[in-house]
Design a protein around this motif. Sequence first.
Motif, PDB file in Angstrom:
ATOM      1  N   GLY A  94       0.813  -1.219   0.000  1.00 40.55           N
ATOM      2  CA  GLY A  94       0.000   0.000   0.000  1.00 40.55           C
ATOM      3  C   GLY A  94       0.839   1.258   0.000  1.00 40.55           C
ATOM      4  N   ALA A  95       1.878   1.269   0.809  1.00 40.71           N
ATOM      5  CA  ALA A  95       2.734   2.461   0.891  1.00 40.71           C
ATOM      6  C   ALA A  95       3.458   2.716  -0.419  1.00 40.71           C
ATOM      7  CB  ALA A  95       3.737   2.296   2.032  1.00 40.71           C
ATOM      8  N   LEU A  96       3.985   1.668  -1.028  1.00 36.80           N
ATOM      9  CA  LEU A  96       4.708   1.845  -2.289  1.00 36.80           C
ATOM     10  C   LEU A  96       3.774   2.250  -3.418  1.00 36.80           C
ATOM     11  CD1 LEU A  96       7.189  -1.178  -2.232  1.00 36.80           C
ATOM     12  CD2 LEU A  96       7.724   1.228  -1.845  1.00 36.80           C
ATOM     13  N   GLY A  97       2.598   1.611  -3.492  1.00 34.15           N
ATOM     14  CA  GLY A  97       1.670   1.913  -4.577  1.00 34.15           C
ATOM     15  C   GLY A  97       1.136   3.325  -4.517  1.00 34.15           C
ATOM     16  N   VAL A  98       0.552   3.688  -3.376  1.00 34.49           N
ATOM     17  CA  VAL A  98      -0.016   5.030  -3.239  1.00 34.49           C
ATOM     18  C   VAL A  98       1.092   6.074  -3.204  1.00 34.49           C
ATOM     19  CG1 VAL A  98      -1.417   6.518  -1.769  1.00 34.49           C
ATOM     20  CG2 VAL A  98      -2.054   4.124  -2.080  1.00 34.49           C
ATOM     21  N   GLY A  99       2.206   5.751  -2.539  1.00 35.54           N
ATOM     22  CA  GLY A  99       3.317   6.694  -2.487  1.00 35.54           C
ATOM     23  C   GLY A  99       3.890   6.991  -3.857  1.00 35.54           C
ATOM     24  N   ALA A 100       4.001   5.964  -4.705  1.00 30.51           N
ATOM     25  CA  ALA A 100       4.511   6.178  -6.060  1.00 30.51           C
ATOM     26  C   ALA A 100       3.562   7.049  -6.864  1.00 30.51           C
ATOM     27  CB  ALA A 100       4.721   4.835  -6.755  1.00 30.51           C
ATOM     28  N   GLN A 101       2.255   6.853  -6.705  1.00 28.48           N
ATOM     29  CA  GLN A 101       1.299   7.679  -7.436  1.00 28.48           C
ATOM     30  C   GLN A 101       1.339   9.125  -6.953  1.00 28.48           C
ATOM     31  OE1 GLN A 101      -2.220   6.430  -9.063  1.00 28.48           O
ATOM     32  NE2 GLN A 101      -2.093   4.281  -8.499  1.00 28.48           N
ATOM     33  N   TRP A 102       1.483   9.316  -5.641  1.00 29.62           N
ATOM     34  CA  TRP A 102       1.559  10.685  -5.120  1.00 29.62           C
ATOM     35  C   TRP A 102       2.833  11.376  -5.597  1.00 29.62           C
ATOM     36  CZ3 TRP A 102       5.193  13.032  -1.932  1.00 29.62           C
ATOM     37  CH2 TRP A 102       4.841  14.313  -1.480  1.00 29.62           C
TER      38      TRP A 102
END
Length: 612
Positions: A19-27
């Motif tokens: 979750g952190a990598l996915g949403v963080g990458a999009q942000w």
Amino acid sequence: MALETAAGMPPIMGFALVGALGVGAQWLAWRLRMPAIVLMLLAGLAVGPGLGLFDPERDIGPLMQPMIAIAVAIILFEGGLTLNLESLRGAAEGVRRLIFPGALLGWIGSALALHYVAGLGWASSAVFGGIMIVTGPTVIAPLLRQARLRKRPAQLLQWEAIVNDPIGALAAVLAFELVLVMQAAESFGDAAFDMISGIVVATAMGLAAGWALSEAFRRAYAPEYMKVPVLFAVLLGVFALSDYVLHESGLLAVTVMGIWMANAHLPSYTELRRFKEHATVLLVSGVFILLAASMDLETLSRLDWWSAALVLMVIFVVRPVTVMGALAFSNVPFRERLLVAFTGPRGVVLVAVAGLFGERLVSAGIEDAALLAPLAFALVAATVVLHGFSLRPMARMLGLAGGNTPGVIIVGGSQFSTSLAQALLKHEVEVLIVDGNRGRLSSAREAGVPVFYGDILSEAAEHGVEIMSFGRIVAVSDNEAYNTLVATDLAPEFGRENVFQLKQAKQEKRRHALPPTLGGRPFAAGMSFLEIARHMRDGWSVKSTALTEEFTLENWRETNPDAAPLAELDDQGALRLLDENARLKAEAGTRLFWLGPVKEKFAERTASETTD
């Protein structure tokens, strides 16, 4: 503790990392103004085969495949939910050509390239070729915003991506079903019967679920706050039940269910759209990280020169031949055909579906299907990087690029709107005034300002306004409630920092005021429509002044003490609209747009030379 391994991390830590990598990458991609898929790919490969910190098979174990299957089912349902048949019928001829026969040509061409160039068997080629129809609706939008194409080529690329998303997934599902049936059946007759019966059963379940859910929502059998949870529960139930009745038919059932609900004219469609948007961001990024982290060095090493040749063949042969063949003898000009032909970025949907089907085909005994996921990653990375850097230059070369500065949509026709538009147009900032009252647009028409007659929130505006050319929206109509509605509805599309409106009337008590989640940023120095209208009747207008070393911001303030600053245009062509609390830049070379009284003479000679 039973699922935790000594060499890996606990499953809960694995879920949190995904979750952190996915949403963080999009942000981070949003902050850096680049395609999110590139950062997600780098993040997944880094924590997976790169550093060895996270291995989904090891750290999540048997839960991984069911999670990916459910995520892909929701992604395909979301794809079906975008396929509005009425919009397709009303689309331009070029869009229809890119779908029919473009999708079929793309499927055949991709399958042939996979078989004869990459060396895959016909089973894997047919399934992956169907998935490759999808050109990445989640990727094409940021690319179009960055490139700022003219209206028609932008619409062709955007609508092809939106409509071919469910069609490509459906083609892959059908090919997948056919492969499995052929593997299990003893004769061609048995295979055909199993295939037809599977399609009929899955389609019937999808249609029944879509109809029942649509009727329940229309008849208010579920309250508003329960509609999205009910939709989610029914979606999972249809997927699981269809798979239980007929193995691997659930993906087709949920896709059909989504298409039915997209065309059911539901009054709560906005809530459903929010569900699919949020689900897409979370699930697509999660699946992408999981699949990227699952790559091992041995599988990646199988991507040889033939794999690179396949990527080049798809980009420079299959895609151009497909587009040129589909648009042959159409009314689309040759330059636009050429731009569309060499623009086909693939996205995370391709990787998610390819990863799932690759695993299923390997389980069915088709060993070369293990290459589907790495080939999908290679194709996505190559197309996103290539088109991300080449689309804008190619559009300029073909004369199909819009202006360098993102334009401004002004909602509400008035004397002020026309004056603001004229001032911006003088300095090559694209402007469009939108109003549902023809009379309010008459002055803008007479002044040669581009206008659109209609509601900015209507479906007609969605198809008739070139949204990709505009980066900001200003609601300045005489209806305060409508301004708030426009700003609230379009904030997710433009970004809340780019949505402005005339200041809302102050409430005597704070608890009577609108919440901060509604409306846009206050424009025109906090003045109301009535205040601006009064100033316009007194002879005020929108002017612009270029600040220099000799004529500074302080000089301008002294010369125009009553003026209201509206916007700034720096020497690089970047436009910045100003809210009532914005601090003005004082750099030389900045052009300031302001509303104020017309003066014949200025206190400073330089002001008369730099103000128009």
